[in-house]
Design a protein around this motif. Structure first.
Motif, PDB file in Angstrom:
ATOM      1  N   VAL A  18       0.836  -1.196   0.000  1.00  0.00           N
ATOM      2  CA  VAL A  18       0.000   0.000   0.000  1.00  0.00           C
ATOM      3  C   VAL A  18       0.876   1.254   0.000  1.00  0.00           C
ATOM      4  CG1 VAL A  18      -1.933   1.142   1.147  1.00  0.00           C
ATOM      5  CG2 VAL A  18      -1.633  -1.330   1.368  1.00  0.00           C
ATOM      6  N   TYR A  19       1.934   1.155   0.789  1.00  0.00           N
ATOM      7  CA  TYR A  19       2.784   2.335   0.965  1.00  0.00           C
ATOM      8  C   TYR A  19       3.450   2.757  -0.347  1.00  0.00           C
ATOM      9  CZ  TYR A  19       5.905   5.542   3.320  1.00  0.00           C
ATOM     10  OH  TYR A  19       6.549   6.667   3.717  1.00  0.00           O
ATOM     11  N   ARG A  20       3.646   1.794  -1.222  1.00  0.00           N
ATOM     12  CA  ARG A  20       4.211   2.127  -2.530  1.00  0.00           C
ATOM     13  C   ARG A  20       3.384   3.215  -3.221  1.00  0.00           C
ATOM     14  NH1 ARG A  20       5.852  -3.407  -5.076  1.00  0.00           N
ATOM     15  NH2 ARG A  20       3.620  -3.568  -5.226  1.00  0.00           N
ATOM     16  N   PHE A  26      11.237  18.852  -2.351  1.00  0.00           N
ATOM     17  CA  PHE A  26      11.763  17.915  -1.365  1.00  0.00           C
ATOM     18  C   PHE A  26      10.916  17.937  -0.093  1.00  0.00           C
ATOM     19  CE2 PHE A  26      14.762  16.965   2.120  1.00  0.00           C
ATOM     20  CZ  PHE A  26      15.099  15.671   1.747  1.00  0.00           C
ATOM     21  N   VAL A  27      10.575  19.157   0.346  1.00  0.00           N
ATOM     22  CA  VAL A  27       9.761  19.295   1.554  1.00  0.00           C
ATOM     23  C   VAL A  27       8.422  18.595   1.370  1.00  0.00           C
ATOM     24  CG1 VAL A  27       8.464  20.941   2.964  1.00  0.00           C
ATOM     25  CG2 VAL A  27      10.858  21.387   2.397  1.00  0.00           C
ATOM     26  N   ILE A  28       7.782  18.810   0.224  1.00  0.00           N
ATOM     27  CA  ILE A  28       6.491  18.178  -0.056  1.00  0.00           C
ATOM     28  C   ILE A  28       6.617  16.663   0.013  1.00  0.00           C
ATOM     29  CG2 ILE A  28       4.725  17.807  -1.833  1.00  0.00           C
ATOM     30  CD1 ILE A  28       4.470  20.545  -0.969  1.00  0.00           C
ATOM     31  N   PHE A  29       7.659  16.152  -0.623  1.00  0.00           N
ATOM     32  CA  PHE A  29       7.868  14.710  -0.674  1.00  0.00           C
ATOM     33  C   PHE A  29       8.005  14.146   0.738  1.00  0.00           C
ATOM     34  CE2 PHE A  29      10.471  10.902  -1.036  1.00  0.00           C
ATOM     35  CZ  PHE A  29       9.815  10.223  -2.032  1.00  0.00           C
ATOM     36  N   VAL A  30       8.839  14.807   1.545  1.00  0.00           N
ATOM     37  CA  VAL A  30       9.075  14.325   2.911  1.00  0.00           C
ATOM     38  C   VAL A  30       7.783  14.377   3.725  1.00  0.00           C
ATOM     39  CG1 VAL A  30      10.236  14.861   5.085  1.00  0.00           C
ATOM     40  CG2 VAL A  30      11.518  14.875   2.938  1.00  0.00           C
ATOM     41  N   THR A  48       5.271  11.563   2.448  1.00  0.00           N
ATOM     42  CA  THR A  48       5.686  10.206   2.828  1.00  0.00           C
ATOM     43  C   THR A  48       5.643  10.042   4.343  1.00  0.00           C
ATOM     44  OG1 THR A  48       7.960  10.983   2.716  1.00  0.00           O
ATOM     45  CG2 THR A  48       7.165   9.727   0.843  1.00  0.00           C
ATOM     46  N   GLY A  49       5.993  11.104   5.077  1.00  0.00           N
ATOM     47  CA  GLY A  49       5.966  11.035   6.535  1.00  0.00           C
ATOM     48  C   GLY A  49       4.554  10.823   7.054  1.00  0.00           C
ATOM     49  N   LEU A  50       3.609  11.589   6.513  1.00  0.00           N
ATOM     50  CA  LEU A  50       2.200  11.443   6.913  1.00  0.00           C
ATOM     51  C   LEU A  50       1.722  10.030   6.634  1.00  0.00           C
ATOM     52  CD1 LEU A  50       0.356  14.730   5.878  1.00  0.00           C
ATOM     53  CD2 LEU A  50       0.624  13.732   8.173  1.00  0.00           C
ATOM     54  N   GLY A  51       2.066   9.564   5.402  1.00  0.00           N
ATOM     55  CA  GLY A  51       1.667   8.222   4.990  1.00  0.00           C
ATOM     56  C   GLY A  51       2.168   7.178   5.966  1.00  0.00           C
ATOM     57  N   TRP A  52       3.417   7.348   6.411  1.00  0.00           N
ATOM     58  CA  TRP A  52       4.042   6.402   7.335  1.00  0.00           C
ATOM     59  C   TRP A  52       3.193   6.224   8.589  1.00  0.00           C
ATOM     60  CZ3 TRP A  52       8.867   3.931   6.768  1.00  0.00           C
ATOM     61  CH2 TRP A  52       9.318   3.244   7.894  1.00  0.00           C
ATOM     62  N   PHE A  53       2.754   7.361   9.151  1.00  0.00           N
ATOM     63  CA  PHE A  53       2.002   7.283  10.404  1.00  0.00           C
ATOM     64  C   PHE A  53       0.561   6.827  10.197  1.00  0.00           C
ATOM     65  CE2 PHE A  53       5.482  10.132  11.605  1.00  0.00           C
ATOM     66  CZ  PHE A  53       5.990   9.355  12.628  1.00  0.00           C
TER      67      PHE A  53
END
Lengths: 403, 246, 393
Positions: C184-186, C221-225, C228-233
């Motif tokens: 899913v995370y992909r 870069f900020v957007i990407f981080v 992905t960070g939000l997705g992680w949690f």
């Protein structure tokens, strides 16, 4: 204030900057908090490394593997009884350098002192090791100084002598090192006995000397208006520069015998030499081309206008100027080639690196890799650094020279 | 002063698509001094460079001293022996001394003995006024001195014709006169000269004929008298007014 | 092209400058062709008499030797051509990773050489001068025999926390393993990348309109981080788990393992090439003239703006050509892997020569591969030069 100054019309010295040790430290190491942290980190790093190195060099390292085999590192298995032949060549080289110095640079320069002191240091080192050769090294300086003063005393004769010696030196080196006949004054010594630093230096010198004319021709070809010559030169140069030297060396070892008619065999050193010359010629061509491109069109036109033939134009006008501008680059190439000759160890030749690996294969020196590799790296380093330093000085003195 | 030493008939030259010379016809008599002038890019330099084959003309005929300039290398060599050239940028050989610069042609091309060549060269250096600089390198000389060496170098081949391609344009103002003086003396000695220059004082003093170039064509030619005081063409008038006004 | 008068055509061919050029070329070309014909003839007859005429058919035979490390499927039953392919992939692997790290290290050292801190700039200078003046091969063998093969035994591995273990069998570093939710995370990763690209494109457009280019790569870069960070949690379980290497039996398992051979050639190439790249970087920055800096500060640009808008673009133009040739050098130098036992193209080629006796064929293939690398590089350089010339003039 301005009025005051203008009334005092004397020439004032500039305000003296207070250059104290503290001031220097502040300016160069602790000018900001970031710099201070950097300095402290770097300083402690240097301290740790230095202490480590000193401890290793004087305490834990066992230098017998170097001391006992000095002769091997220097000249491989070249018979000791024939050492005098190598010394003769070194003295001749020193004489030549001295002559060249006084004929073309006219004065003692920093490099001269560097060279003199390198030999001095080497001599002292050998003295400490208890070898009897230290006076021979000092003689090198002696011959250099003799050459220099000869050049000062008889400038005109010396210039011719220098050129003659320069041209003769390379054939002489090969002749004396190889020798001829079985017994006699200088008996033949096969290339299988050439080794160590002697072989490394020989390969580099032969490579640079023989690749020079080929490189000049290739550069002229690449610069010429004639499409066929140009294409051929470009193909050669780009193919050689596009592949690693090691593939050329293997090609020399494995394929070269096939290229010659059956029955003709050539020894391994010559095969490596051929590969090195082929390799160096391509890089030489690019360097010389750089010099050719620096010659303004006006020089070609002026030569044409006088009516010089194409051959004379190149020989008398273009090449002398082009080569002069590339001398420092060529020294750089020579350094590169000297380092690259270490690759012949991979095809089984006993150059400095090859002999080092050979010595390490001796069971009594197991585990002494660090000592051996530090030692040979140091030799490569001293030679390369001294030459690159000389090249930089040369660049400066040529740049400010007669142009 | 009768037979022409240079004959050019309908000479054309293209650089790619650009038509640099559009049919130049000019006859130069022996001993004549011709000054060529015109705006930059008008083809005047290109034209005198075709005469000793620094540029190849693609159409028309050029005959120098009875030899036709063709693709024949022997003819080209023969003509270059008879034609000396002085460049805007001097183009002295920086790695040779003044003396070696001057003797190079005589020794290598004329195949004269070194002693003879040096003797002649020394005389020429005296003639251009710098014998004391003979054993220096060009880089140690001033621009004016270098240009005088360049003149001596061209003369050393004992040419019948001298070409000057804007010889004073690269010089500082205070050095122009010393070069023009040498050229004036040369003009009076009876050698054939073609000079591209904007030095109108020099032109008025020594030119037998002046030729005005524009856009690859000869617009007008005549004696300095005619060209300066009674120019026939408007373009000549305009150009003269531009260069003489300042 | 030329006039066609009667006198012109009368010029004999051997004196006509046009024909002379053609004749000269013809003579040289003929000479060279003859020489090559002779050499190749000798080669072919020589090979013939050995019973191994020139042919590339042997490539289909099984290799019958093992290769220490492979990124592709390979066994001793694979063909010679498969073995060469494995070697090629290994060459590319060490070269590409090497180029990335050498560039980073070279940048750091190059900038350090220009540092106003005396100690730092001296250290960088020592680094550069030390490495540039010794042969790469000596350095490689030195690294291999005195560093990576002298690391402690597996049982006594040196370790950095639990994350990395250094042994004479190789280096083991903790790395991520995908967990169940990774599939899913992909999608999250893809969305993040897309968002970053869109934002960057929008910012670039805005920059072109206003003439004031924002730091679009930073924003992207900020957007990407953030995404992905939000997705992680938001995931029920973490999509990646850390795989820590552990001693199992006689060797370490888990995480990434790097062989001593790879480490020797890799670190050797990186450390050595970085010294040269540092010089390239330093020269590039110094090549931007003082006048440019002065002009920039005269316009009132800040130090950072000067660096970003004036110095960096100009330095880059000077840096890229020599940098590319350093990359090419690194790739060619990777052939020295043979000295430390890393199975790159050249080293595998050597094994094949020993096994099959097909020296000529293998050397030709190897040279052709390296040659195509350098041709690709010079194509890129030509393209780059043309582009910068168009832009700059």
């Amino acid at each position: 204030m301005t009025t005051q100054l203008s009334s005092v019309s004397e020439v004032l010295p500039p305000p003296t900057e207070r250059y104290t040790i503290l001031g220097w430290l502040h300016k160069n190491l602790f000018s900001s908090w970031f710099n201070s942290i950097l300095s402290i980190v770097a300083g402690s790093f240097v301290a740790v490394v230095l202490v480590g190195i000193i401890k290793w060099v004087f305490v834990s390292a066992q230098w017998a593997v170097v001391n006992d085999n000095i002769a091997l590192y220097m000249k491989g298995q070249y018979p000791g009884a024939q050492d005098w032949r190598l010394w003769v060549l070194i003295y001749l080289a020193a004489l030549l350098v001295g002559l060249m110095w006084s004929s073309y640079f006219h004065r003692v320069d920093v490099i001269a002192w560097v060279l003199v002191s390198i030999f001095l240091v080497l001599a002292i080192w050998l003295l400490l090791l208890g070898k009897a050769a230290w006076w021979k090294l000092l003689l090198v300086d002696g011959f250099g100084i003799v050459g220099f003063s000869l050049g000062q005393r008889f400038p005109n004769v010396s210039k011719r002598l220098t050129i003659l010696l320069l041209l003769l030196y390379m054939p002489l080196v090969l002749l004396i090192i190889r020798g001829f006949g079985t017994d006699g004054f200088i008996p033949q010594i096969g290339t299988n006995l050439w080794g160590g630093l002697l072989l490394s230096l020989l390969l580099a010198i032969i490579g640079i000397v023989f690749s020079f004319p080929i490189g000049v021709l290739l550069a002229l070809g690449r610069q010429s208006q004639m499409p066929a010559l140009k294409t051929l030169s470009i193909i050669y140069i780009e193919v050689i520069r596009g592949v690693p030297l090691i593939t050329l060396l293997f090609m020399g070892q494995l394929m070269l015998p096939f290229f010659l008619p059956a029955g003709i065999s050539i020894d391994r050193v010559i095969r490596a030499v051929v590969a090195i010359i082929m390799f160096a010629a391509a890089y030489m061509a690019e360097n010389v081309r750089g010099g050719l491109q620096s010659i303004p069109v006006g020089q070609y036109e002026a030569a044409d206008a006088i009516g010089l033939s194409g051959y004379r134009k190149m020989l008398n006008i273009i090449l002398p100027q082009a080569l002069r501008t590339v001398i420092p680059v060529l020294v750089g190439q020579f350094i590169g080639l000297f380092k690259d000759t270490s690759l012949v160890a991979l095809v089984g030749l006993l150059d400095l690196l090859g002999i080092a690996r050979g010595i390490l294969a001796n069971p009594s020196y197991i585990g002494r890799q660090l000592e051996v590799f530090v030692f040979i790296a140091l030799i490569y380093w001293i030679f390369s650094y001294a030459m690159s330093y000389a090249a930089r000085r040369l660049e400066i003195s040529l740049g400010v020279g007669e142009r | 002063m009768s037979e022409p030493i240079i004959t050019c008939r309908d000479v054309h030259k293209w650089y790619g698509q650009f038509h640099a010379l559009r049919g130049i016809s000019l006859e130069v008599k022996k001993g004549e001094v011709i000054v060529i002038f015109g705006p930059s890019g008008s083809g005047k330099s290109t034209f005198i460079r075709t005469i000793n084959r620094l540029e190849e003309h693609q159409k028309g005929t050029i005959i120098v001293d009875g030899i036709e300039l063709t693709h024949d290398v022997r003819n080209i060599a023969a003509i270059r022996k008879e034609v000396g050239m002085v460049f805007q940028q001097f183009n002295l050989f920086p790695h040779l001394t003044v003396m070696q610069n001057v003797t190079l042609g005589p020794i290598q091309v004329r195949k004269w003995k070194k002693e003879k060549s040096e003797e002649i060269s020394m005389q020429l250096l005296e003639r251009v006024g710098i014998p004391e600089q003979a054993y220096k390198y060009p880089g140690q000389l001033s621009g004016g001195q270098q240009q005088r060496v360049a003149i001596a170098r061209a003369l050393a081949m004992q040419p019948k014709i001298m070409l000057f391609d804007e010889p004073t344009s690269a010089l500082d103002p205070e050095m122009i006169k010393e070069v023009l003086d040498v050229m004036t003396e040369l003009a009076q000695s009876g050698i054939t000269m073609l000079v591209v220059t904007h030095e109108m004082g020099f032109a008025r003093a020594v030119a037998d004929r002046m030729v005005f170039f524009d856009q690859g064509l000869i617009i007008e030619s005549g004696t300095p008298e005619d060209v300066f005081y009674h120019p026939k063409e408007d373009r000549t008038k305009l150009f003269l007014s531009q260069i003489l006004s300042h | 092209m030329a006039t066609n008068t009667s006198e012109q055509s009368a010029v004999p061919i051997w004196r006509d400058e046009r024909y002379l050029e053609i004749i000269a070329q013809a003579v040289v070309v003929l000479g060279i062709v003859a020489l090559f014909w002779w050499l190749i003839h000798n080669l072919l007859t020589g090979l013939e008499s050995l019973g191994t005429p020139l042919s590339f058919r042997f490539l289909g035979q099984t290799s019958q030797f093992d290769i220490g490390e492979t990124s592709l499927e390979y066994s001793r039953n694979s063909s010679y051509s498969r073995a060469l392919l494995v070697g090629l992939v290994n060459t590319l692997r060490v070269s590409l990773i090497g180029i990335v790290f050498a560039t980073l290290l070279g940048l750091i050292v190059g900038v350090a050489r220009l540092s106003s801190n005396w100690l730092v700039s001296r250290l960088a200078a020592v680094y550069v001068e030390l490495l540039r003046n010794i042969p790469l091969l000596v350095f490689l063998i030195f690294l291999s025999s005195t560093v990576f093969h002298k690391l402690p035994k597996v049982q006594e591995a040196a370790h950095l926390g639990n994350w990395a273990f250094l042994t004479n069998r190789g280096i083991y570093i903790a790395w991520f393993d995908p967990a169940a939710s990774y599939t899913v995370y992909r999608w999250v990763l893809m969305v993040a990348a897309l968002a970053a690209v869109v934002v960057a494109a929008l910012l670039i457009r805005k920059g072109k309109r206003t003439g004031r280019m924002p730091l679009y790569w930073l924003w992207a870069f900020v957007i990407f981080v953030v995404v992905t960070g939000l997705g992680w949690f938001l995931m029920p379980t973490p999509p990646l788990t850390v795989n820590i290497p552990s001693l199992q039996g006689r060797n370490f398992r888990g995480g990434i393992s790097l062989t001593p051979e790879f480490m020797a050639i890799f670190s050797g190439l990186v450390i050595y090439t970085a010294a040269f790249i540092a010089e390239v970087v330093r020269a590039g920055i110094q090549a931007v003239s003082k006048g440019q800096r002065e002009a920039a500060s005269a316009l009132g640009l800040s130090g950072f703006m000067t660096l970003r808008l004036i110095i960096f673009p100009q330095a880059l133009r000077v840096i890229i050509p020599p940098l590319t040739s350093q990359y090419l050098n690194l790739t060619k130098n990777s052939s020295l892997a043979v000295a430390v036992g890393y199975p790159d193209l050249f080293s595998v080629g050597g094994t094949i020569v020993n096994q099959s006796g097909r020296a000529v064929e293998v050397i030709l293939i190897t040279m052709a591969v390296y040659l195509s690398f350098s041709l690709l590089t010079s194509l890129f350089m030509n393209w780059y030069n043309r582009r910068t010339q168009l832009v700059e003039r």
